[in-house]
Each structure stands twice: as structure tokens, then as C-alpha cells.
Design a protein around this motif. Sequence first.
Motif, PDB file in Angstrom:
ATOM      1  N   ARG A 156      -0.372   4.140  17.229  1.00  0.00           N
ATOM      2  CA  ARG A 156       1.069   4.383  17.453  1.00  0.00           C
ATOM      3  C   ARG A 156       1.226   5.710  18.212  1.00  0.00           C
ATOM      4  NH1 ARG A 156       5.813   2.636  14.879  1.00  0.00           N
ATOM      5  NH2 ARG A 156       4.567   1.422  13.442  1.00  0.00           N
ATOM      6  N   ASP A 157       2.059   5.616  19.256  1.00  0.00           N
ATOM      7  CA  ASP A 157       2.294   6.846  20.011  1.00  0.00           C
ATOM      8  C   ASP A 157       3.490   7.609  19.452  1.00  0.00           C
ATOM      9  OD1 ASP A 157       4.524   5.430  20.831  1.00  0.00           O
ATOM     10  OD2 ASP A 157       3.788   5.067  22.859  1.00  0.00           O
ATOM     11  N   GLY A 158       3.846   8.704  20.091  1.00  0.00           N
ATOM     12  CA  GLY A 158       4.930   9.530  19.583  1.00  0.00           C
ATOM     13  C   GLY A 158       6.294   8.924  19.778  1.00  0.00           C
ATOM     14  N   GLY A 159       6.355   7.955  20.660  1.00  0.00           N
ATOM     15  CA  GLY A 159       7.625   7.332  20.873  1.00  0.00           C
ATOM     16  C   GLY A 159       7.868   6.153  19.964  1.00  0.00           C
ATOM     17  N   GLY A 160       6.963   5.830  19.069  1.00  0.00           N
ATOM     18  CA  GLY A 160       7.131   4.749  18.120  1.00  0.00           C
ATOM     19  C   GLY A 160       6.544   3.439  18.556  1.00  0.00           C
ATOM     20  N   LEU A 161       5.947   3.416  19.753  1.00  0.00           N
ATOM     21  CA  LEU A 161       5.297   2.187  20.160  1.00  0.00           C
ATOM     22  C   LEU A 161       3.880   2.132  19.579  1.00  0.00           C
ATOM     23  CD1 LEU A 161       6.489   2.055  23.908  1.00  0.00           C
ATOM     24  CD2 LEU A 161       7.526   0.997  21.895  1.00  0.00           C
ATOM     25  N   PHE A 162       3.425   0.910  19.324  1.00  0.00           N
ATOM     26  CA  PHE A 162       2.120   0.766  18.641  1.00  0.00           C
ATOM     27  C   PHE A 162       1.397  -0.457  19.155  1.00  0.00           C
ATOM     28  CE2 PHE A 162       5.272  -1.603  16.292  1.00  0.00           C
ATOM     29  CZ  PHE A 162       4.636  -2.790  16.011  1.00  0.00           C
ATOM     30  N   LYS A 210       0.836  -1.193   0.000  1.00  0.00           N
ATOM     31  CA  LYS A 210       0.000   0.000   0.000  1.00  0.00           C
ATOM     32  C   LYS A 210       0.871   1.242   0.000  1.00  0.00           C
ATOM     33  CE  LYS A 210      -3.414   2.469   2.731  1.00  0.00           C
ATOM     34  NZ  LYS A 210      -4.147   2.526   4.018  1.00  0.00           N
ATOM     35  N   ASP A 211       1.918   1.241   0.833  1.00  0.00           N
ATOM     36  CA  ASP A 211       2.857   2.363   0.875  1.00  0.00           C
ATOM     37  C   ASP A 211       4.245   1.824   0.544  1.00  0.00           C
ATOM     38  OD1 ASP A 211       0.863   4.167   1.698  1.00  0.00           O
ATOM     39  OD2 ASP A 211       1.102   3.513   3.778  1.00  0.00           O
ATOM     40  N   ILE A 212       4.823   2.399  -0.424  1.00  0.00           N
ATOM     41  CA  ILE A 212       6.174   1.931  -0.795  1.00  0.00           C
ATOM     42  C   ILE A 212       7.244   2.570   0.084  1.00  0.00           C
ATOM     43  CG2 ILE A 212       5.492   1.455  -3.168  1.00  0.00           C
ATOM     44  CD1 ILE A 212       6.826   4.084  -3.964  1.00  0.00           C
ATOM     45  N   GLU A 213       6.892   3.551   0.880  1.00  0.00           N
ATOM     46  CA  GLU A 213       7.814   4.205   1.817  1.00  0.00           C
ATOM     47  C   GLU A 213       7.239   4.030   3.224  1.00  0.00           C
ATOM     48  OE1 GLU A 213      10.694   5.528   1.283  1.00  0.00           O
ATOM     49  OE2 GLU A 213      10.707   5.398  -0.925  1.00  0.00           O
ATOM     50  N   LEU A 214       7.934   3.231   4.052  1.00  0.00           N
ATOM     51  CA  LEU A 214       7.461   2.960   5.392  1.00  0.00           C
ATOM     52  C   LEU A 214       8.444   3.567   6.409  1.00  0.00           C
ATOM     53  CD1 LEU A 214       6.477  -0.824   5.000  1.00  0.00           C
ATOM     54  CD2 LEU A 214       4.998   1.184   4.783  1.00  0.00           C
ATOM     55  N   GLU A 215       7.905   3.987   7.540  1.00  0.00           N
ATOM     56  CA  GLU A 215       8.747   4.571   8.592  1.00  0.00           C
ATOM     57  C   GLU A 215       8.419   3.895   9.917  1.00  0.00           C
ATOM     58  OE1 GLU A 215       9.944   8.836  10.642  1.00  0.00           O
ATOM     59  OE2 GLU A 215       8.504   8.773   8.958  1.00  0.00           O
ATOM     60  N   GLU A 216       9.433   3.408  10.572  1.00  0.00           N
ATOM     61  CA  GLU A 216       9.283   2.771  11.871  1.00  0.00           C
ATOM     62  C   GLU A 216      10.121   3.548  12.902  1.00  0.00           C
ATOM     63  OE1 GLU A 216       7.440   0.282  12.856  1.00  0.00           O
ATOM     64  OE2 GLU A 216       6.632  -0.278  10.880  1.00  0.00           O
ATOM     65  N   ARG A 217       9.611   3.783  14.101  1.00  0.00           N
ATOM     66  CA  ARG A 217      10.294   4.476  15.190  1.00  0.00           C
ATOM     67  C   ARG A 217      10.512   3.444  16.320  1.00  0.00           C
ATOM     68  NH1 ARG A 217      10.109  10.015  14.862  1.00  0.00           N
ATOM     69  NH2 ARG A 217      10.326  10.182  17.139  1.00  0.00           N
ATOM     70  N   ILE A 218      11.786   3.182  16.627  1.00  0.00           N
ATOM     71  CA  ILE A 218      12.126   2.161  17.615  1.00  0.00           C
ATOM     72  C   ILE A 218      13.042   2.798  18.666  1.00  0.00           C
ATOM     73  CG2 ILE A 218      13.189  -0.100  17.999  1.00  0.00           C
ATOM     74  CD1 ILE A 218      12.584  -0.786  15.119  1.00  0.00           C
ATOM     75  N   ARG A 230      10.323   0.401   0.823  1.00  0.00           N
ATOM     76  CA  ARG A 230      11.481   0.909   1.544  1.00  0.00           C
ATOM     77  C   ARG A 230      11.051   1.245   2.974  1.00  0.00           C
ATOM     78  NH1 ARG A 230      15.696   2.096  -1.772  1.00  0.00           N
ATOM     79  NH2 ARG A 230      16.609   3.431  -0.156  1.00  0.00           N
ATOM     80  N   ILE A 231      11.861   0.732   3.966  1.00  0.00           N
ATOM     81  CA  ILE A 231      11.552   0.931   5.375  1.00  0.00           C
ATOM     82  C   ILE A 231      12.668   1.770   5.999  1.00  0.00           C
ATOM     83  CG2 ILE A 231      11.097  -0.195   7.585  1.00  0.00           C
ATOM     84  CD1 ILE A 231      10.287  -2.699   6.034  1.00  0.00           C
ATOM     85  N   ARG A 232      12.258   2.867   6.616  1.00  0.00           N
ATOM     86  CA  ARG A 232      13.222   3.751   7.310  1.00  0.00           C
ATOM     87  C   ARG A 232      12.964   3.613   8.817  1.00  0.00           C
ATOM     88  NH1 ARG A 232      16.202   8.485   6.103  1.00  0.00           N
ATOM     89  NH2 ARG A 232      16.405   9.885   7.878  1.00  0.00           N
ATOM     90  N   VAL A 233      13.970   3.098   9.563  1.00  0.00           N
ATOM     91  CA  VAL A 233      13.857   2.893  11.018  1.00  0.00           C
ATOM     92  C   VAL A 233      14.585   4.033  11.717  1.00  0.00           C
ATOM     93  CG1 VAL A 233      14.326   1.366  12.967  1.00  0.00           C
ATOM     94  CG2 VAL A 233      13.751   0.416  10.720  1.00  0.00           C
ATOM     95  N   THR A 234      13.859   4.744  12.565  1.00  0.00           N
ATOM     96  CA  THR A 234      14.428   5.868  13.326  1.00  0.00           C
ATOM     97  C   THR A 234      14.595   5.418  14.779  1.00  0.00           C
ATOM     98  OG1 THR A 234      13.314   7.469  11.907  1.00  0.00           O
ATOM     99  CG2 THR A 234      14.098   8.240  14.046  1.00  0.00           C
ATOM    100  N   VAL A 235      15.796   5.623  15.308  1.00  0.00           N
ATOM    101  CA  VAL A 235      16.084   5.244  16.683  1.00  0.00           C
ATOM    102  C   VAL A 235      15.794   6.447  17.574  1.00  0.00           C
ATOM    103  CG1 VAL A 235      17.831   4.384  18.289  1.00  0.00           C
ATOM    104  CG2 VAL A 235      17.882   3.675  15.903  1.00  0.00           C
ATOM    105  N   VAL A 236      14.922   6.254  18.554  1.00  0.00           N
ATOM    106  CA  VAL A 236      14.484   7.338  19.419  1.00  0.00           C
ATOM    107  C   VAL A 236      14.882   7.006  20.840  1.00  0.00           C
ATOM    108  CG1 VAL A 236      12.570   7.987  17.916  1.00  0.00           C
ATOM    109  CG2 VAL A 236      12.224   6.278  19.721  1.00  0.00           C
ATOM    110  N   ASP A 237      14.659   8.069  21.753  1.00  0.00           N
ATOM    111  CA  ASP A 237      14.964   7.881  23.153  1.00  0.00           C
ATOM    112  C   ASP A 237      13.983   6.888  23.774  1.00  0.00           C
ATOM    113  OD1 ASP A 237      17.078   9.596  23.017  1.00  0.00           O
ATOM    114  OD2 ASP A 237      15.865  11.378  23.525  1.00  0.00           O
TER     115      ASP A 237
END
Length: 911
Positions: free
Chosen positions: A322-328, A134-142, A227-234
Motif C-alpha cells: 500500500r502506498d501513501g495515497g491509499g492504493l494497494f 486479525k485486527d478489529i480496527e481497520l483503516e482504508e485510505r480511498i 471496525r473499518i475507518r475509511v479516510t478520503v484523500v486527494d
Amino acid sequence: MCAAGRRWGRRQRALLWAVLLAAWEAARGQLRYSVPEEMPKGSFVGDVAKDLGLQLPEIRDRGVRVVSEGRTQYFALHGKTGHLVTAERIDREQLCERVQQCVLRCELIVEGEMKFYEIEVQITDINDNAPSFKDIELEERISETTALGSRFPLPEALDSDSGRNSLQSYELSGDEHFSLAVQAGPGGDQRPELVLAKALDREEAAFHELVLRAMDGGDPARTGTARIRVTVVDANDNAPVFSQAEYTVRVPEDAPVGSALVTATATDGDEGLNGHVKYSLKKITERALKIFHLDSESGAITLLQSLDFEEGDYYELEVQARDGGGLFDTAKVAITVTDINDNTPVISLRSALSEISEDAPSGTTVALLHVHDRDWGANGEVRCSLGGDVPFRLQSSHGSYYSVVTARELDREQVSEYNVTVRAADGGSPSLQSSAVLALRVLDVNDNAPVFAEERYSARLAENNAAGALVLTVRATDADWGQNARVRYRLAEGRVRGAPLSSYVSVQAETGALYALRSLDYEQLRELQLCVRAEDGGAPALSSNVSVRLQIVDENDNAPQVLYPPAAAAAAAWSGVELAPRRSEAGALVAKVVAVDADAGQNAWLSYELAKATEPGLFRVGLHSGEVRTARSPLARDAARHSLVVLVRDHGRPALSATATLSVVLAESVAELLAELGSAAHEAAAPGEPAASLTRWLVLAVAAVSCLFVAFLLLLLALRLRRCHRQQLLPPDSGASRGVPVSHFVGIDGVRAFLQSYSHDVSLTADSRKSHLRFSAASCCDTLPARPPPDEPAPLLGDEDPAGALLSDPAPPSLSKCRVTTQASQGFHGQSRAQWEKVCSVPQAITQRNLQGNHLEAVKWLRNRLESHLQGVPDSGSMSRCSDMGERNSSNEAIFMSQKRKSKRYSAFLA
């Protein structure tokens, strides 16, 4: 070797079962074919003609066609080959979404036989669709504090194909910190998950780039990537949690657009940005994406467009919080669409007759119907019926098919057209109905003979009609239609008075007008019976007859005809005379006028009246009998002769009449009667001339005849002398020739005539019916006395004694004196020949009055005597056969023949 044999045996059995299954399906009216999707238009699907045993001419003649449910017709029948071909390009993914086995159904309709065959075509999948995200650009926050082995769900790829051509596997590449795990879902689907394989360090790498690849099993295989972009957060302590792991909702299909169906709610224990939750759809089909909308802030799911149970009755969504910290957290939303009765039954006319013969047997199929309701359950149950009292009934054929058949025999003369209404009602509440009208025209069969307006016809026609006159018009009607109802008329064969009936009357073939061809006469033909036949134009033709009685009406076209007295009696003084004694009393019958009329009825009623009379008061005529009677006793002063004119009249309009003239003589004796008749003859012979003139002309006539007769005698004498001279030259015969004696010639007032007759007595009266002729048996006739003895009264006219009926005259002479002498010799015709002589002398003492009154009668009497004499002269043939005569017969024959010719001339002269 043995294994190969076993495998070949299994294949043969499988093939045999397949053939038997196909044969059984065809026998029960169902055909199955398979065709790949995306085939071009006109591609071959199956040989329908061969499988059903239909010949190509039958396909064209019987009107074989293919119909499909829905608006789009995907298949057609090739008329020349009998093959089932594609009519449109077929996309399996569009027609059969989320269905593993895509089957399209259609029906083969044979209109000529009112039959149908079901055809199922399986659409096989081809690898024409690649897996896609559905989306060819995915973003994950971990968070960097996430434990190793943690799993993060990834969006699934979608592949519309089925079977091996559908999605088969996933691959992940790009970073060693993450690995890919695939879990099997409840429905057998593959769910990819991102697994943390190495601890994250935000200071070492704040972002990680991954590539997720989905692959199907086609040949060649198709792939799709994201494409999956994983962002590392606090660090984030709490993840969002849904109130329910699965939300279930039932929505009626008539829910209005914009309605909130369900709200998925998730809570997060953190504060600030880590506690802010947003919602998204992670798993949804393209169709559901067009129908439902998820509010990212509230989690409410609303309708973007109307639902349709017939297009989709169940939808499954996956909502992620999904919350702002990347948890879902994820939750499943199951939406079930409930059916409402919003679709009316659809009646499809697969095959129908527009015309049917009225002699079609009961049970004949006139229409083939297909009834379908898109609703489900009780809402989709359809009941069919026929409206009105019609001679048809519905018969369930197979599945949703119905046949309209005749329930009884049809009669076009009662109902020529039917509008059959087929009604279909479903089982919903309230029930929805639909109807279809079948127009059917009944064809005529020649099953009705012409019927005349009347059982029998009669007409009256006046006689003496004009040729071609209209008599009457017969009319017959035929309840049939078209050519079968066209009536023609003709006369039945017959004869009238030996002539064909067609020579008397004729009938006009188209109108039935009856005409008289000739002028009819009531006196010849009073009634005419004939038969007119009406025949229709059917094949075979039907006919009926009617009798026609034609009465000829009499007209007064015939005048009365008088039978007595006859018309010739008025011109003859000696005939048609009626005697009335002077001593008659009043009412005495004198005569009767007899008349007839050829007409009939009133036209033949005759009445008699006395139109003219010498003495008006002496006689009267019966009005209806025609009897002439004395009205009073005759007086001495009344005249002896009376002339009566009787008028005979009929009662026609106008009346016709005829007249009869009677002569009545009042007399007491025969002498008086004869005197009156002589006077009447004199007046009739020369009216207005003196009696002396008649006598003078009569004497001159007798003298001229006498001169001619003397010349005849001289010639006869010369011939005799010549014959004698010849006899002297010839040998003498056995007997001497004898001449004719002079006594054979008798003179009457100087006229000499040759008379050869036998003795007879003659009695004459005024009426010839009372005259008598008697041949005397003796050789010598008696001498008739001139008058009866004084002591005997003179008989009246009509006495039975012929000897006493004498000619009456004031001075009557002796009538005749005859003497015959015979000699014994061979006579004529085989009798003894006699030399005879007859002396008949007319009295010399005829007074002047008698000469004037009785000359005419005397001449007639002399003529009769000569004619009777000529009849007695033997022919020459009989005399020539007398062999014992003494002299030659030739001379006698010549004498007799000469005498006979002269006598004929004399008789002609007297006439």
C-alpha cells in the motif's frame, strides 16, 4: 403414503449397510467410533468388549490396554465395564487444524494373546469458536476521485470450527457510500470486498465509519466484528504493483532461524508520499504468524523459528503493498517445506513377554512392536531386523506392526537369557537407525535327567571297618534349574545274604555320600554290588542310575587254622601219633601238617617251619607243603619218641601264626610201639609222680567199685528171694523159674560185674582207626593167643589182619576167654531164649610193669565192654510178650532192669 414407505425402506437399507460395515470392520480387526470434542475426561466412546466379543474376566486376565501414538494418550479402557473412554479433554481445532475430518487412531493390545485391534475415533466439531478478525480496527485510505464500483479487499475472518460451525457469511453496516461483496476463493473460502457505491467528496465527509460482521452457521450462531475507518484523500494517480502475482518458494525444514525465504517487491509510479509503499500480511494463520516475519519496508519474509515438516509442510500467505495515497496491491506467497531425514525411527514395544518356557513351540509370539518414522517418502520408509544369531524372527503383522516370534525350539540349558536387539533403519541418505532391546528369560522345563560324573563307581573298603565309615561319594548334576535341578539320592532295592541292602550301606540323600552301616567281614562278603538312583525335583521327576562296586579288602585278621593234627590230639597219648620206622631213609615222609587260612591273597599264603624238635637235625618241614620228612636216617642212639612243634605262619602284616604238635615214634614192631605209647600215657596222666602212686590209687578205686557191686548183689538176692516167695503163693507156671546163673558174673581183680553180651573178637591198636570189632558167628568164641607164634613176626601198626592186631606188652597176658552155652527155649525178640554164661577173665599174671603202664587202657576197655553189654539187654516190653515161657516174666524183668541200672552206675563210676 407411498413416499413415506419408500423413505422408510431407504433408512432400513442405510442402517443395514451401516451395521454390515461395522461388522466387517470389526472382523478385520478395526473399530470405528465417533465422539464430540471437548468431552470431559472419562466420557464414553464405545463398548469395545461387546464389539470384540471379549468377556470382562478376560480383559483383566489377558492384560488388555489401549495405546496411542504421540505423547498424549487421549483414550483408555475401563477395566470393569470394557468401555473405551476419553483419557483427556480433546480440542479438535488444536489437533486437526485445517483438516475437515479429524480422526484419532489408537490400538487395543491383548498382551495375553499377542494381538492388537486398530481403533479409529472421529472427533466431531462443536460450535465452540466464533469468527474473529486479525485486527478489529481497520483503516482504508480511498481517493476522492475513485470511480464508482471500485473494490477494495477486506481482511478475512477466521473460524477454527468446521462444517456448518465455520464461517458462513459477512455483513457490512454504517454508511451508504459503501457496500459489501463476497467473492469465493480458489479453496472455497469467502473473501469480503468493500465496494464504492457513491462518489466520495472530501469536503463533504473526510471519514466514513463502517462495521464488518462475520457469522458462522452454528446453533446458536456466533459472530465476530471489525471496525473499518475509511479516510478520503486527494487524488493518487498510481497504485503499487507486485512483480509477481504469486511467489512460490521451497524451504528445507532444517533452514536456520532468521533465514530470508522470499522477498515480495511492489513498485509505485508516483512520487513522494504517494509513491512510498509499505508491506503487510493480510491473510495468515496463527501458526504461520509465529513462524514467519514480513518486513514492512522491504517485503522480505524471514523465519522466526525452526520449521518442522512433520508439523506443517505448506504455508500460504497474502502480502499487501500500500502506498501513501491509499492504493494497494496484493500478492500470494506459497511456502512449501521440504522434508529432510531428521527423525529416527521410533520402536514402540506394545506388548512383550519377559519369560518364555523352553518347550514353547516354534512360531510363538514373544513381542508385539510398532515402528514409526515421522519423516516422509523414502525418509519415512523403515526396515526392521534382529541383531545377532538368536532363535527369533520378525514377522510383519499389519501396517507398522511387527511380531517377534520364535524361529526354533529353545533350550534353557544352552542359553538361559536372551537380549534380543530389534533394529530399525529408514531409507534416508544418510540412513538413520534406532534399536530396542527385548530382554527375555527362558523358563526351565524338567527335560534333563540327572547325570552322574562317572559311568560307574568302585571303591575299596578294608574289612573290620567302623560302623558309619564313609565309603565314597557319588555325584550327579542336572542341567535344569531350580527345583528341577535339585538332586536327591537313594539306594535301589536289593538283598545281600538274605538281608536288605539298606542294612549294609546307606546313602545321604542330599550329598550322595555312601556310608557302611556295619562292620564288613571279607571272609563272609568279598564284594558288594549296589545301585544308586539320582532323582531330580521336577514333576514328573526324572532319574538315572549308576552301579557301585564295593570291594572288601582283606586284612590279616585270621590266624592259620591247623586241620591236622587236630588240636585235641596233643592231649591224648593214643591219638595223633605218627610212626616212623627206624630203618627210614633220609627224606621219608613221616606226616603232613594241613592248615588253612580264612584270609585271602598274601594274608592266606602259609609257610611252615620247625619251631621245636626233640632231635633238631632228625626231621625237617617243607616250607610250603607242610610235609614232615626225615632229614637223615634215624640212628640207634636216637630216642624212640619225638615231639615236633611246627609253626604255621601267614604272610600278612603283621603276620599271624599257629602251632601244631606232632608225636613221632621210631619203632620196628607193634610191641615196641605199644610200649612207647603206654609210657606216654603214663607221663600224660601224672607227670612228675611215681608209678606206684598211680597204681595205688587205681587199686583203691577198683576196691571201692567192688564193694558197691557186692552190695548190689546182696540187694538183688533179697529181691529174688522175695519174688520166689510170691511165686509159691501163686499157681505154678508152665515152666519153673530159673535164676540168673552165677556164671553171668565175672570177677576182674576182685570186681564182679554183670555182663550180658554175645561172643566177639576184639583187636586193639594204638590208632583207633585201625581197631576192629567182629562178632563171632559161632556159639563159642575162640581163644585168642597171647602172642603170635614164634615163626610169625609181630605185625606193625596198621596191618590189615584184625586178628593179628594184639595188645603188645613185654609180658602180654591172654586177652580174653569166652564161652557161651545155650538152651533151646524162647529167647528175646522172637528168638530162642538161651541160658548163657560167659566167662571172661582178665589175666592174673599182670606184672607190676604192666599194671603201671596199662591200667588206664584196661579201665577204658572194661568200660567199653559194659556199654556194649548194656546195648544188648532187651527191654521189658519185648520180654513181656513171650507167651510160651514157663514162668512169670515179671521177676526176670525186675532182675534184668536192676542189673542194667547197676551196670550203668558202675560204668559211670569208671568213666
